[in-house]
Enzyme design. Structure first.
Site, PDB file in Angstrom:
ATOM      1  N   GLN B 226       0.725  -1.331   0.012  1.00  0.00           N
ATOM      2  CA  GLN B 226       0.009   0.011   0.056  1.00  0.00           C
ATOM      3  C   GLN B 226       0.941   1.220   0.052  1.00  0.00           C
ATOM      4  O   GLN B 226       1.646   1.395   0.806  1.00  0.00           O
ATOM      5  CB  GLN B 226      -0.911  -0.021   1.168  1.00  0.00           C
ATOM      6  CG  GLN B 226      -1.747   1.209   1.400  1.00  0.00           C
ATOM      7  CD  GLN B 226      -3.002   1.194   2.199  1.00  0.00           C
ATOM      8  OE1 GLN B 226      -2.667   1.286   3.419  1.00  0.00           O
ATOM      9  NE2 GLN B 226      -4.227   0.858   1.626  1.00  0.00           N
ATOM     10  N   HIS B 228       0.655   5.201   0.839  1.00  0.00           N
ATOM     11  CA  HIS B 228      -0.276   6.071   1.338  1.00  0.00           C
ATOM     12  C   HIS B 228      -0.456   7.328   0.518  1.00  0.00           C
ATOM     13  O   HIS B 228       0.749   7.819   0.449  1.00  0.00           O
ATOM     14  CB  HIS B 228       0.084   6.147   2.862  1.00  0.00           C
ATOM     15  CG  HIS B 228      -1.065   6.939   3.487  1.00  0.00           C
ATOM     16  ND1 HIS B 228      -1.235   8.166   3.448  1.00  0.00           N
ATOM     17  CD2 HIS B 228      -1.936   6.497   4.621  1.00  0.00           C
ATOM     18  CE1 HIS B 228      -2.382   8.476   4.436  1.00  0.00           C
ATOM     19  NE2 HIS B 228      -2.493   7.527   5.160  1.00  0.00           N
ATOM     20  N   LEU B 238       4.108  10.207   7.858  1.00  0.00           N
ATOM     21  CA  LEU B 238       2.669   9.884   7.576  1.00  0.00           C
ATOM     22  C   LEU B 238       1.971  11.283   7.907  1.00  0.00           C
ATOM     23  O   LEU B 238       2.037  11.670   8.951  1.00  0.00           O
ATOM     24  CB  LEU B 238       2.244   8.794   8.166  1.00  0.00           C
ATOM     25  CG  LEU B 238       0.536   8.587   8.195  1.00  0.00           C
ATOM     26  CD1 LEU B 238       0.288   8.081   6.741  1.00  0.00           C
ATOM     27  CD2 LEU B 238       0.252   7.508   9.371  1.00  0.00           C
TER      28      LEU B 238
END
Lengths: 324, 556, 292
Positions: B226, B228, B238
């Site tokens: 994945q 992000h 993040l």
């Protein structure tokens, strides 16, 4: 490089630095290119795991969130050392064992009080009002990086002191409306080397990289301990004599405070010092009859606040901005 | 020799949740972890944890969203379990003392998240992982569970196809130890450091997946990585999906909310694979800004940003020099999560007897080809608990096995080979080259040519790895040695990702092939299985469990 | 230049000499001090330990008095400075809190609108008065006087409530010493704690801190120290013998109040400076400059 049994020494490294590079970037550059033996802890590199606190030019900081250039410009040098108040294992890696022991000693977990229809909803979830949650908002930010422990003045001379991180953790539970074990925990931290050993030097609150404000947690915990009736110690006597003195005269009455805090017998023990101060005109004489002119105003304030018995909590408001 | 009923490797959310369960069963459980528990990467999870506890929500709706999010590769029996058990697990966390954010009435608040049809994500501001990791650490202390802190596991010892213990190095002393165990649970998290642009902690090197492969337990669906959609420009840190959940916009260089082109209904809250691809396309078609697009929070207002997204604000200020109250944040997609992992059944058991796995290192599979935000923390709690229970049952039914002597010698030898090398190449060079080729060739968009080039490069790097030498010859806290062992793990993981991606000639979830842009259910509605035999990765396939939801076209 | 002058409790009793010499120095410099004779104690943090609301309301009373006088507050005590600054910051930042506090104050016939500033004598000299102006007033430069600056805690931390010196790299004391013609001796203990707040609670710990601070000043070549805080002074001076006993070393480290080194440079005599009230005599440290 500090290896057990060796005298510690500083080693110099030259590196190229880009604008925005952090101390952690620098440590990686050194390790990857110049000196593979350099050891340091790191994990998240985003200021949430608490691994990489080191002393940077004498102040504990997270290596990952401290930029090199501003540090260098401010101090004209860049000295990176292991945290203070911890034994060193190697290079920047320190031994956290006693830090964790102290955290564990305060029983760092919720012991829920008995719930009722008021405290839990029909599905069994706790009901917590926002203002109650705010009380422990700051302390719940703690990442156990050890910066406060490193900067703590009491810790530097009393290694049994439980320390600001563990005390912030005390408030994490003592301030939680769901907690049912407060009396025991508060009694425990009111013992020697606990809340009353803090010298209010404000280092913990100044250096905390997550704005936990351990000193406010300590003040809140002290107030809660007094309220819970845990009063049989010099710390509380010190506070109560101040509270009484100001109520009576509007001022601090040093002499009564000494006698009250130390207890009559122990205060005799400081007589040599007292005599010497007397000689220099310094011995405070009990202030019993002198008070400020506006003492009635002061008494009114006491009366009003104590009547309400409530506490305004600015210290734990997220926007109060106390700290670094 | 020290022995335990259940040994848990890794002290993130899944590991600690499993350990608590084993302790509750009255067993002697202990955790072995290479960092102190609160340093584990779960701490960095921001946005929240999903559970259908809202008035008009249902676990069924949660399950459907998850199946759809997974691009129909998730095993529906596992997804049903996760979604059905979620509310009870949240209730338990709440009873333990979790500090979830509350609504006006004092009940647990929930925010909308990508790919979800309902505001279903419980959160603790934007530091949910931190809140839960510290909570579980408190519970581990309460239960008195032993922790081998800063011990690095080198191998799982198998005898007669059953686990009998581990060999681990005490990082502080460099001494190798043997620990016997009836059951072992792997909970070592992901491998994000395979990629250069990654949200992951530097400790995320896929150690547990390699331990499992070596022990004979297969990995599954490794090609699904994945990316992000919102990671900070310079550091890759993040920025939670919660930011978009609270209403933030994505803008391109000409100020358009470009998601309207890609996901007209869900917009910024489409699933992560969709949003990351949209961003990458905008950037590649020249509507980016310095390799980024913008995440705009300004219209949320200062108060909401400070209350709901305080950490995001600090991160943007500290690491990017941008205050999101005043300016949009430049962001780009970054490697974030491994949908694949050690294949387990619904109880967390792997193919090897006595070996269990849970959390990001495992693959049940509840995330399929793309994980929904808020489902990873849930995965750790639900399947951590389940693995804890089944490992305990296994431990009760089995005895401690004899620990063969030769294993310790072999492990010690493999370390000595590295430390004794007097010259060669520094591991950091290989690590950086690997991370670069992976982000360049095995990223958001993939194709045959780039994948084969990556395969060749990895082959070269594996060869060069055999000549890595250390400058640090000491025993005490030799992090250079650790990084070198971790590098080997990263190389194996990268190889699995690339091999899986080469084979899968379709686009599904996070795996997007420019040369095969359509999903192909006929050929590829199946899981990829990875085995290690004679140091080579072998691939096989396995059916997907489909219960209620037949594959449909996926639109947001 | 005019201030509502808040000496703090200690300087009205134990360290009277700090109060009186400050008044004398300010008179020479032309800084007008209107003493807040009716002000109450700030609580020194001890009342915060008892009841936060009581503490902040008592501080608000001090501010209300100054506001009525139409003056900002100048104190000579670091702890009073910190406690008042912290309370003032909170009252100014949270209108709800101010409102609540005023409700109580009004019962006592008082009101605070949030318009008072709190400063310290050191800051006044450094900024409001100005070091250039001060330099021009110096009659007897403190030549060859090796002075270890000692800030302690509450004039530096928490910096977001105080905000004058950078706690990692404070400079105002050094600059002041140099302005007066003395040698500022850099010492690593200058921002560390003297332990005053716990000297009556855990005396052993406090005495260890005192010993460390004196040793650091001495090791840095300091022949005397200067402190902007009467509480630090009490510990470093009055407890110096205890620290010597406990650590088995001799310090003989005189500690000046801030006002005293300024007064010395302005040409005041030893008697005027009331140096005889110190337990450790500072006279040896200054013989070189007060010749006549």
């Amino acid at each position: 490089m500090t290896v057990k049994g060796c005298e510690p020494f500083l080693q110099a490294y030259d590196i190229d630095v880009n604008n925005g590079d952090t101390i952690l970037d620098a440590l990686h550059k050194i390790k990857d290119v110049q000196d593979g033996t350099l050891s340091f802890r790191r994990s998240c590199r985003s200021a949430i795991c608490g691994s990489c606190a080191v002393n940077i030019n004498g102040a504990p900081k997270l290596a990952c969130k401290t930029q090199i250039l501003p540090e260098f410009e401010k101090h004209g040098r860049l000295t990176i050392e292991p945290l203070s108040n911890f034994p060193v294992i190697k290079d920047l890696v320190v031994d956290f064992d006693s830090f964790w022991e102290k955290v564990h000693k305060i029983e760092p977990y919720l012991t829920p009080k008995e719930s009722s229809a008021k405290t839990k909803d029909k599905d069994g979830f706790w009901i917590i009002k926002k203002q109650d949650a705010l009380k422990i908002d700051d302390v719940s930010n703690c990442i156990f990086c050890g910066s406060c422990y490193s900067a703590c003045n009491t810790m530097a001379v009393d290694n049994q002191f439980i320390g600001p991180a563990a005390l912030a953790k005390v408030w994490r539970f003592a301030g939680d409306v769901r907690e049912g074990n407060n009396k025991k925990r508060l009694a425990k931290v009111s013992e020697d080397h606990g809340i009353w050993s803090c010298s209010r030097c404000v280092e913990c609150t100044q250096v905390c990289p997550k704005d936990v404000k351990p000193l406010i947690a300590i003040e809140d915990t002290r107030a809660k301990a007094i309220k819970a009736g845990i009063k049989d110690n010099a710390g509380v006597r010190h506070v109560e004599s101040m509270v009484d003195s100001v109520k009576r005269t509007g001022l601090l009455d040093e002499a009564t405070m000494t006698v009250k805090t130390l207890g009559f017998m122990r205060s005799l023990g400081i007589i040599p010092l007292g005599l010497k101060m007397e000689f220099h005109g310094k011995m405070p004489l009990p202030n019993l009859f002198k008070s400020i002119k506006g003492i009635e105003e002061v008494k009114k304030i006491y009366e009003e606040v104590e009547k309400k018995g409530s506490r305004v909590k600015a210290g734990t408001h997220p926007k109060d901005g106390w700290g670094s | 020799m020290v022995s335990h009923d259940v040994l848990i490797i890794g002290a993130g959310l899944a590991g600690m949740r499993a350990a608590i369960e084993a302790a509750r069963q009255g067993l002697n459980a202990a955790i072995v972890t290479k960092v102190h528990p609160v340093r584990s990467h779960s701490v960095a999870a921001q946005g929240g944890i999903n559970a259908a506890i809202g008035e008009n929500d249902s676990w069924d709706a949660h399950a459907f969203d998850t199946v759809k999010g997974s691009d129909y590769l998730g095993d529906q029996d596992a997804i049903e379990i996760m979604c059905k058990e979620a509310p009870k697990d949240i209730l338990e966390l709440d009873s333990m003392g979790a500090i979830f954010s509350r609504d006006e009435k004092g009940r647990i608040a929930q925010r909308p998240f990508g790919g979800a049809g309902f505001p279903r994500t419980c959160f603790a501001a934007d530091r949910t992982g931190h809140a839960l990791l510290h909570l579980l650490y408190e519970q581990v202390v309460k239960c008195g569970i032993g922790i081998y802190e800063e011990w690095f596991v080198l191998s799982i010892v198998i005898e007669d196809e059953k686990v009998c213990g581990i060999i681990a190095m005490d990082i502080r002393t460099g001494i190798l130890h043997r620990l016997q165990a009836k059951a072992i649970i792997l909970a070592t998290g992901g491998y994000g450091r395979v990629y250069r642009n990654s949200t992951n902690a530097l400790i995320n090197t896929g150690d547990g997946m390699n331990l499992a492969l070596d022990a004979g337990a297969p990995l599954m669906d490794m090609e699904f990585v994945q990316f992000h959609p919102t990671t900070l420009k310079t550091t890759g840190i993040l920025v939670t999906e919660g930011a978009r959940g609270e209403g933030a916009y994505l803008l391109n260089s000409i100020g358009q909310r470009f998601m309207s082109k890609y996901a007209p209904n869900a917009l910024e809250l489409a699933s992560r694979d969709v949003v990351s691809r949209a961003e990458q396309q905008e950037i590649e078609e020249g509507r980016g800004i310095d390799g980024c697009v913008l995440l705009d929070l300004r219209h949320l207002g200062e108060e909401k940003i400070k209350e709901r997204l305080p950490q995001i604000r600090s991160l943007a200020i500290d690491f990017e020099g941008i205050d999101p109250v005043k300016e949009p944040i430049p962001i780009k997609p970054g490697a974030h999560y491994s949908m694949g992992g050690i294949k387990t059944d619904l109880s967390g058991a792997t193919k090897v007897k006595g070996l269990f796995a849970a959390g990001e290192c495992a693959c049940v599979s509840v995330h399929g080809a793309n994980r929904l935000g808020g489902n990873s923390l849930l995965d750790t709690i639900v399947f951590g608990r389940r693995a804890g229970i089944s490992a305990s049952i296994y431990a009760k039914e089995n005895n401690i096995k004899e620990f063969p002597d030769y294993q310790l010698k072999e492990t010690a030898h493999s370390i000595a080979v590295i430390t004794n090398r007097r010259q060669g190449e520094r591991g950091s060079v290989i690590r950086d080259e690997l991370a670069n080729i992976m982000i360049k060739n095995v990223g958001v968009f993939r194709d045959k040519e780039r994948l084969f080039a990556a395969k060749e490069k990895i082959k070269e790097l594996k060869e060069r790895y055999n000549h890595v030498y250390l400058e640090d010859k000491g025993d005490i806290f030799n992090t250079e040695l650790l990084e070198t062992i971790e590098l080997k793990n990263l190389l194996t993981i990268a190889e699995c990702i690339v091999l899986g991606a080469i084979n899968r000639t379709e686009s599904r979830g996070a795996h997007f092939r420019l040369d095969y842009p359509k999903r192909d259910d006929e050929t590829w509605l199946k899981h990829t299985m990875f085995y290690k035999k004679d140091d080579e990765i072998k691939i096989d396939y396995k059916d997907v469990a489909i219960t209620k939801h037949k594959p449909m076209e996926r639109k947001y | 230049m005019k201030y509502a002058y808040y000496p703090g409790c200690a300087s009205q009793t134990i360290t009277k000499e700090y109060d009186s010499t400050t008044k004398k120095v300010c008179k020479i410099l032309g800084i007008e001090l209107l003493e807040m004779t009716d002000a109450n104690c700030c609580g020194a943090g001890l009342i915060t330990d008892y009841n936060y609301e009581l503490s902040i309301t008592l501080n608000a009373r001090i501010f209300a008095i100054a506001e009525k006088m139409g003056l900002d507050i100048m104190t000579i005590c670091s702890t009073c400075l910190m406690i008042m600054s912290r309370a003032n910051k909170e009252l100014k930042e949270f209108p709800k809190l101010l409102k609540k506090v005023n409700k109580t104050l009004e019962k006592a016939g008082l009101h605070y609108s949030g318009n008072v500033k709190v400063t310290h004598f050191l800051w006044t000299l450094s900024q409001d008065y100005g070091l250039d102006k001060l330099k021009a007033m110096v009659k007897k430069p403190l030549k060859d006087m090796k002075i270890a600056p000692y800030y302690g805690c509450h004039i530096l931390r928490p910096s977001n409530a105080l905000g004058f010196d950078d706690p990692e790299k404070p400079v105002s004391l050094e600059r002041l010493i140099e302005t007066l013609g003395g040698d500022a001796m850099p010492n690593e203990g200058k921002t560390r704690c003297c332990g005053f707040q716990i000297v009556l609670v855990t005396q052993e710990t406090a005495v260890d801190m005192i010993g460390n601070r004196l040793k650091e000043a001495k090791d840095a070549g300091g022949k005397c120290m200067v402190s902007p805080c009467p509480l630090c002074h009490i510990n470093l001076d009055s407890y110096q013998r205890e620290a010597e006993k406990k650590t088995h070393q001799k310090f003989e480290m005189p500690v000046f109040h801030l006002s005293q080194i300024v007064g010395l440079a302005l040409g005041m005599s030893i008697d005027e400076l009331e140096l005889g009230r110190h337990l450790v005599s500072p006279e040896n440290a200054i013989t070189t400059v007060v010749g006549d």
